[in-house]
Design a protein around this motif. Structure first.
Motif, mmCIF file in Angstrom:
data_model
loop_
_atom_site.group_PDB
_atom_site.id
_atom_site.type_symbol
_atom_site.label_atom_id
_atom_site.label_comp_id
_atom_site.label_asym_id
_atom_site.label_seq_id
_atom_site.Cartn_x
_atom_site.Cartn_y
_atom_site.Cartn_z
ATOM 1 N N ALA A 100 0.840 -1.191 0.000
ATOM 2 C CA ALA A 100 0.000 0.000 0.000
ATOM 3 C C ALA A 100 0.874 1.239 0.000
ATOM 4 C CB ALA A 100 -0.912 -0.007 1.221
ATOM 5 N N PRO A 101 0.380 2.374 -0.523
ATOM 6 C CA PRO A 101 1.200 3.599 -0.537
ATOM 7 C C PRO A 101 1.659 4.036 0.853
ATOM 8 C CG PRO A 101 -0.642 3.807 -2.045
ATOM 9 C CD PRO A 101 -0.871 2.537 -1.278
ATOM 10 N N ASP A 102 0.893 3.680 1.896
ATOM 11 C CA ASP A 102 1.309 4.056 3.245
ATOM 12 C C ASP A 102 1.825 2.856 4.033
ATOM 13 O OD1 ASP A 102 -1.205 2.993 3.127
ATOM 14 O OD2 ASP A 102 -2.155 4.494 4.415
ATOM 15 N N LEU A 103 2.374 1.870 3.329
ATOM 16 C CA LEU A 103 3.004 0.733 3.994
ATOM 17 C C LEU A 103 4.178 1.210 4.840
ATOM 18 C CD1 LEU A 103 3.825 -2.766 2.780
ATOM 19 C CD2 LEU A 103 5.768 -1.288 3.283
ATOM 20 N N VAL A 104 4.376 0.556 5.980
ATOM 21 C CA VAL A 104 5.492 0.873 6.866
ATOM 22 C C VAL A 104 6.354 -0.373 7.037
ATOM 23 C CG1 VAL A 104 6.140 1.545 9.210
ATOM 24 C CG2 VAL A 104 4.199 2.651 8.086
ATOM 25 N N VAL A 105 7.663 -0.173 6.994
ATOM 26 C CA VAL A 105 8.609 -1.259 7.213
ATOM 27 C C VAL A 105 9.141 -1.159 8.642
ATOM 28 C CG1 VAL A 105 10.814 -2.254 6.522
ATOM 29 C CG2 VAL A 105 9.250 -1.354 4.783
ATOM 30 N N LEU A 106 9.198 -2.310 9.311
ATOM 31 C CA LEU A 106 9.768 -2.381 10.658
ATOM 32 C C LEU A 106 10.969 -3.323 10.627
ATOM 33 C CD1 LEU A 106 6.395 -2.422 10.916
ATOM 34 C CD2 LEU A 106 6.990 -2.233 13.332
ATOM 35 N N GLY B 135 11.370 -4.578 14.926
ATOM 36 C CA GLY B 135 10.307 -3.899 15.653
ATOM 37 C C GLY B 135 10.330 -2.398 15.565
ATOM 38 N N GLN B 136 11.370 -1.806 14.966
ATOM 39 C CA GLN B 136 11.475 -0.356 14.864
ATOM 40 C C GLN B 136 10.923 0.122 13.536
ATOM 41 O OE1 GLN B 136 15.420 1.209 15.474
ATOM 42 N NE2 GLN B 136 14.879 3.268 14.797
ATOM 43 N N GLU B 137 9.947 1.056 13.574
ATOM 44 C CA GLU B 137 9.384 1.613 12.346
ATOM 45 C C GLU B 137 10.420 2.478 11.643
ATOM 46 O OE1 GLU B 137 5.686 3.596 12.610
ATOM 47 O OE2 GLU B 137 4.677 2.016 13.770
ATOM 48 N N LEU B 138 10.525 2.318 10.334
ATOM 49 C CA LEU B 138 11.469 3.084 9.533
ATOM 50 C C LEU B 138 10.719 4.003 8.583
ATOM 51 C CD1 LEU B 138 13.996 0.262 8.558
ATOM 52 C CD2 LEU B 138 13.963 1.686 10.620
ATOM 53 N N ALA B 139 11.303 5.138 8.280
ATOM 54 C CA ALA B 139 10.750 6.007 7.243
ATOM 55 C C ALA B 139 10.789 5.240 5.923
ATOM 56 C CB ALA B 139 11.547 7.298 7.155
ATOM 57 N N THR B 140 9.631 5.100 5.319
ATOM 58 C CA THR B 140 9.505 4.222 4.150
ATOM 59 C C THR B 140 9.168 5.041 2.921
ATOM 60 O OG1 THR B 140 8.713 2.447 5.593
ATOM 61 C CG2 THR B 140 8.332 2.194 3.227
ATOM 62 N N THR B 141 9.946 4.842 1.871
ATOM 63 C CA THR B 141 9.663 5.485 0.585
ATOM 64 C C THR B 141 8.978 4.476 -0.322
ATOM 65 O OG1 THR B 141 11.602 6.917 0.795
ATOM 66 C CG2 THR B 141 10.654 6.655 -1.416
ATOM 67 N N ASN C 176 0.834 -3.151 6.206
ATOM 68 C CA ASN C 176 -0.184 -2.435 5.439
ATOM 69 C C ASN C 176 -1.278 -1.984 6.400
ATOM 70 O OD1 ASN C 176 0.715 -2.337 2.841
ATOM 71 N ND2 ASN C 176 -0.648 -3.906 2.032
ATOM 72 N N PRO C 177 -1.953 -0.885 6.102
ATOM 73 C CA PRO C 177 -3.033 -0.443 6.995
ATOM 74 C C PRO C 177 -4.114 -1.515 7.126
ATOM 75 C CG PRO C 177 -2.485 1.260 5.402
ATOM 76 C CD PRO C 177 -1.753 0.032 4.969
#
Length: 740
Positions: free
Chosen positions: A542-548, A551-557, A582-583
């Motif tokens: 998804a466009p607002d997918l987040v990578v961890l 366990g640490q969230e990273l700024a995702t492009t 993904n949301p």
């Protein structure tokens, strides 16, 4: 072969249909709009010239036109129509079976495809202006035998709107379809007000969705299987002549429900089939009032010049015992002369057990000294007030009353009797849906969802956004466990549909979300100091997918639904998990996906030459740092995903800052170059490498940055020219005065 054309419509419409030469072999059976509403019971066979219409085989195929209804966005008309066919297919004691043959592009009624189609433009020509027709079932048949050769079901989408959620001003698809399928198998309209085969329908009406005992009796009569209970007899008018076309109905004396109805033939004889074992009262009444002969598709004679009565009389009807496989003969009944009283009530009252309601029954010729009653120990009716054309009564339903249709009988002081057939329908309370868990599932389907509420019953089905759950288990009256079908991303309604047609719905209660799929990460290792650029490949991002990472969230492009990019933080050396979020869906965790190492990452700052012929073989030098442990160089990779490509034909480490690799053969185009170390560290060069066809120019150029300390001449400057079409920097030497 010749055939006649008839319809259940007004005579003007019947003449219009008969005038169409191309339809000369058709019978058109239609459902018309009305102000009243009906329920789902009653049967009368379609009879033409003494032949009862029937299918020669037990299994009837059908197709649904792929366009569906223009009014329904979620395709829920498909399961609605399938469940309408299923209601008839499940009748015990009937051989009728249906075979759904899928969607079709054909919308040609009469083409032997047995198509269900929403006619949005009147392409069929079956819906003349101002006809009031909601749907029609054209039937082709053999006039010599009554065998049905073809039948189709057409919804009038030009003049009316349809829905599956009972939206205001719309007709319910499953309600209308269940009625039309009755015609499809050979049943005519029924004079029972609460019947599914009642010729009129109201918007938002749902009762036609379900079948009761009398509907099942009709299905048994059309295609009996095994043995069934039957009643038969003969009718005469007061002058001794055969009573043709009188309505005959059987009432179960154990609870007073109307179980089945039919009409007498031209000889005054009648047969009721498919009766459960029990004791029955039988009455006869004329077909008049809200429904008349004009509403019947068949051309059997219908007489109305007689009065209503019971076998044994209205006050003490004769009980007739019926058992499975038995044929009970009621004998001859002579009906009284026609009187002034008649009914004209065209709507059904729906009550739950334990409820009461005042209802006004309408008709004509009501005399003085009226009394009202039923034959049910579970349902009572009390006369409140009356006039010559109306009677206000109070229905009272006992808490344990059986579900089904009930008649009301009205007589005056002169002994005249009129029958309001099936005007009361006792139904269970509707289902109530209060919540679901979980509220999110994968678009691929398969999520097990628990639905909470009340009034859930066996035989219910569940829809997620118009698509039917692949599995439904009614765990109890307050719990259903359903498996969500595949869907499209976004929020959808969830609805529970009870066997009797009632439904409960929660708007936007379930969200379909894409579960991300991981395929690779490059590089697989990076420096503990952080700063490693990772390219993560897969699908469903998804466009607002987040990578961890650990366990640490990273700024995702987000680069695409298949690739995202992140930069690692500083982290102690060791192997860690990677998670994709993904949301609205659970995280996808990839165990031990990345390793932090103490060594610094390799860097590539440029390479030369920057292009080669597609046959390969040219030596390419790569410049950078920490390259002395390089174990592989790949050419022809996708510079965005770091995937694909082919390893170099040869690799030599010249020094920690320089590699020399022999480019392999590869197809023409612009590609990336990546360097990989044995421990999983790696890097993608910052520019692209060009493969050109053999017939093109030779190798040359330098991609990347000017190396620090490169020789310069006082008479010479180095100008970096960006070639956007190729995506690399070409460094050219210029002489004094700017000449190349």
């Amino acid at each position: 072969m010749s055939a006649i054309t008839g319809s259940s419509s007004p005579q003007s419409w019947r003449r219009w249909l008969a005038s169409r030469a191309s339809l000369g072999r058709l019978l058109g059976v239609l459902l018309a709009a009305a102000l009243g509403s009906g329920a789902a019971r009653g049967y009368v066979r379609i009879v033409l010239d003494g032949k009862k219409l029937h299918w020669s085989g037990d299994t009837i195929s059908w197709k649904l036109h792929q366009a569906g209804s223009d009014d329904i966005a979620d395709d829920s008309e498909k399961p609605a129509i399938e469940h309408a066919f299923q209601a008839w297919r499940q009748v015990v004691g009937s051989r009728i079976k249906f075979q759904f043959q899928g969607l079709t592009g054909s919308r040609n009624p009469g083409g032997n495809d047995h198509v269900v189609v929403f006619d949005e433009t009147n392409f069929s020509g079956y819906f003349p202006a101002n006809s009031g027709i909601v749907a029609i079932t054209p039937i082709q048949y053999n006039p010599a035998t009554g065998a049905i050769l073809d039948a189709d079901i057409l919804f009038n989408g030009r003049d009316w709107s349809f829905s599956t959620d009972r939206s205001p001003g719309t007709f319910d698809v499953q309600d209308v379809a269940t009625h039309e399928i009755g015609h499809f198998i050979g049943l005519d309209h029924s004079p029972v007000v609460g019947s599914s085969m009642w010729p009129y329908v109201n918007t938002r009406q749902w009762l036609h969705r379900s079948l009761s005992e009398d509907d099942q009796a009709g299905a048994v009569a059309v295609a009996p299987s095994g043995v069934d209970g039957r009643l038969n007899g003969s009718l005469r008018k007061a002058d001794g002549s055969a009573l043709k076309g009188g309505m005959v109905a059987a009432v179960d004396l154990s609870d007073g429900r109307l179980v089945a109805s039919t009409v007498s033939d031209k000889h005054g004889d009648w047969v009721l089939r498919g009766l459960p074992s029990g004791s029955y009262a039988v009455y006869v009444t004329p077909i008049e009032g809200s429904m008349t002969k004009a509403n019947l598709a068949g051309n059997q004679p219908i007489q109305t010049g007689f009065g209503s009565s019971f076998y044994g009389g209205p006050t003490s009807p004769t009980p007739f015992a019926v058992s499975a496989g038995s044929v009970t003969t009621t004998g001859l009944l002579t009906l009284p002369p026609d009187g002034s009283m008649s009914d004209n009530t065209g709507s059904v009252t729906i009550l739950n057990p334990g409820q009461q309601q005042q209802v006004t029954l309408t008709g004509s010729g009501f005399g003085s000294g009226l009394s009202a009653w039923t034959l049910s120990p579970q349902v009572s009716v009390s006369l409140i007030d009356s006039g010559s054309s109306w009677a206000r009564v109070l229905f009272s339903v006992a808490a344990g009353a059986s579900y089904g249709l009930y008649d009301v009988y009205l007589s005056d002081s002169s002994g005249q009797l009129t029958v309001f057939s099936g005007v009361l329908d006792v139904q269970p309370p509707p289902p109530v849906l209060t919540g679901i868990d979980p509220v999110v599932g994968a678009v691929e389907g398969g999520t097990e969802v628990t639905l909470s509420g009340s009034g859930f019953r066996d035989g219910s089905y569940v829809l997620f956004g118009g698509r039917e759950a692949s599995s439904v288990t009614v765990a109890g009256p307050d719990t259903i466990v359903a498996v969500a079908p595949p869907g499209s991303a976004g929020a959808v309604d969830v609805s529970v549909h009870a066997p009797d047609g009632q439904q409960a719905r929660l708007a936007a209660a379930f969200t379909y979300a894409t579960v991300p799929v991981f395929s690779q990460v490059f590089p697989a290792a990076g420096q503990a100091a952080g700063g490693t650029t990772l390219l993560i490949g897969g699908s469903g991002f998804a466009p607002d997918l987040v990578v961890l990472l650990d366990g640490q969230e990273l700024a995702t492009t987000w680069l695409s639904a298949n690739v995202v990019q992140v930069t690692t933080p500083a982290h102690p050396a060791g192997t860690v998990d990677l998670a994709l979020r993904n949301p609205a869906v659970p995280d996808v965790v990839v165990p031990d996906a990345f390793t932090f190492v103490p060594e610094p990452d390799p860097q590539v700052t440029g390479f030369s030459p920057s292009r080669a012929k597609d046959g390969g073989g040219i030596r390419v030098r790569l410049f950078g740092s920490h390259l002395d442990q390089a174990s592989a160089v790949h050419f022809g990779i996708d510079p965005v995903t770091a995937q694909g490509g082919r390893p170099a034909q040869a690799l030599e480490v010249l020094d920690p800052a320089t590699l020399e690799a022999v480019a392999p053969a590869w197809r023409p185009g612009s590609y990336g170059i990546k360097v990989t170390l044995p421990n999983g560290q790696g890097v993608v060069a910052p520019a692209t490498f060009q493969y050109v066809p053999e017939a093109g120019g030779g190798a040359g150029g330098c991609a990347g940055l000017v190396r620090p300390g490169a020789p310069r001449s006082g008479a010479t400057d180095l100008s970096a020219l960006l070639l956007a079409g190729l995506g690399f920097l070409l460094v050219r030497r210029r002489g004094a005065g700017g000449a190349p």
